[in-house]
Design an enzyme around this catalytic site. Structure first.
Site, PDB file in Angstrom:
ATOM      1  N   LYS A 264      47.430  49.372  37.492  1.00  0.00           N
ATOM      2  CA  LYS A 264      47.367  50.838  37.338  1.00  0.00           C
ATOM      3  C   LYS A 264      48.352  51.504  38.303  1.00  0.00           C
ATOM      4  CE  LYS A 264      42.631  50.755  35.656  1.00  0.00           C
ATOM      5  NZ  LYS A 264      41.191  50.909  35.934  1.00  0.00           N
TER       6      LYS A 264
ATOM      7  N   GLN B 204      37.138  52.061  40.491  1.00  0.00           N
ATOM      8  CA  GLN B 204      37.249  50.810  39.749  1.00  0.00           C
ATOM      9  C   GLN B 204      35.902  50.087  39.707  1.00  0.00           C
ATOM     10  OE1 GLN B 204      40.050  49.581  38.096  1.00  0.00           O
ATOM     11  NE2 GLN B 204      38.602  48.064  37.343  1.00  0.00           N
TER      12      GLN B 204
ATOM     13  N   ASP C 260      38.801  58.952  33.548  1.00  0.00           N
ATOM     14  CA  ASP C 260      38.241  57.777  32.874  1.00  0.00           C
ATOM     15  C   ASP C 260      37.353  58.215  31.705  1.00  0.00           C
ATOM     16  OD1 ASP C 260      39.087  55.270  33.658  1.00  0.00           O
ATOM     17  OD2 ASP C 260      37.733  55.138  35.384  1.00  0.00           O
TER      18      ASP C 260
END
Ligand code: NDP
Length: 293
Positions: free
Chosen positions: A52, A96, A119
């Site tokens: 990422k 994460q 997200d």
């Protein structure tokens, strides 16, 4: 049979993201800013986060990594998120997964301001998705929809079976494909661990999406001839023959299913790279919302 090349598709979308960042900078605006919180030192998480960060760097985003020990308290994480919610140079905040057991994913997801929830896991965004309102769509289903579009896969009137009902993949995927849109207009069946006789459902799928996390669970005998097969699963399976000591496996038994289907995503190089694109597209959108609103 066509292999859906997520890696190549992601490169094309990366070029578009880069162009958009260049335009923002050319008109005197700052590049989009993404904050990534990483708890502990899970090997797979380290790899995802590194990918990422690299993609952010490649397209010109500002990405910041906030690392925490496995023993960090939930309140420390919540405080960090709260500060980032008020930080005007940060457009998106993600944490994460997986989290240590003492940290509640639900509390974390709900702490991120919905406007920075790139997200798409906050109940506000999940609810807006369900009502077909503008929102941040969870990155993996968003990436899969773009693969379906790019490969001109017909979805209208098709029977789609989604195996897995998580809030981050299976559930939003089923909503997107059942919406009255293009791609969309599928008749969707959702299967999960309590489904009795899974094969009886998967065998009737024109489009089969596996988001289980159980390596090679779906065999050729479970797939209809000519089906479109999207493999979301990624599991590290021990393999002493490799340098790393493991191999990445999807939920689909690729070698045998590939001979039977019309389209298939490989693992790695299928859905994974497009998940990162979905995340960065959401972050760009958040940046534009912050800059222009
Ligand atoms: P979860 O563990 O949250 O969900 C897994 C789902 O699979 C659950 O709904 C579970 O059912 C169902 N399931 C488990 N076993 C079976 C079974 N034997 N038969 C039918 N259904 C079953 O996982 P995620 O949704 O987060 O992720 C799924 C996979 O996708 C993982 O391998 C993950 O690493 C990968 N992933 C890949 C991404 C990418 O970018 N390629 C992004 C995100 C995830 P129940 O609800 O009953 O427990």
């Amino acid at each position: 049979m066509t292999i859906i090349d997520g890696k190549q598709t992601a490169e094309e979308y990366k070029a578009l993201l880069k162009q958009e960042v260049n335009v923002l900078v050319a008109i005197g605006k700052r590049p989009p800013g993404l904050a990534i919180l990483l708890i502990g030192n899970n090997g797979a998480s380290e790899t995802y986060v590194a990918n990422k960060l690299k993609t952010c760097h490649d397209v010109g985003f500002n990405a910041s990594l906030f690392r925490f020990e496995n023993t960090v308290s939930e309140s420390e994480i919540l405080n960090c998120i709260n500060e980032l919610n008020f930080n005007s140079s940060i457009d998106g905040v993600i944490v994460q997964s997986p989290f240590p057991n003492h940290i509640s994913p639900q509390k974390i997801n709900e702490a991120i301001h919905p406007a920075k929830d790139v997200d798409g896991f906050h109940p506000m965004n999940a609810g807006r998705l369900q009502q077909n309102k503008p929102c941040y769509i969870a990155a993996t289903p968003k990436g899969i929809m773009q693969l379906i579009e790019k490969y001109k896969i017909e979805t209208q009137g098709k029977h789609c079976v989604v195996v897995g009902r998580s809030n981050i993949v299976g559930m939003p995927m089923s909503i997107l494909l059942s919406r009255n849109s293009k791609p969309g207009n599928c008749t969707v069946t959702i299967c999960h661990s309590k489904t009795v006789d899974l094969a009886s459902y998967t065998k009737r799928a024109d489009i089969l999406i596996a988001a289980i996390g159980s390596p090679e669970l779906i065999t050729a005998a479970m797939v209809k001839e000519g089906a479109v097969v999207i493999d979301v699963g990624i599991t590290r399976v021990a393999d002493q023959a490799t340098k790393s000591g493991y191999k990445l496996k999807g939920d689909i038994k690729y070698d045998e299913v590939a001979n039977k289907c019309s389209f298939i995503t490989p693992v790695p190089g299928g859905v994974g790279p497009m998940t990162i694109i979905g995340l960065l597209q959401n972050t760009l959108l958040a940046a534009k919302n912050a800059i222009y609103n």
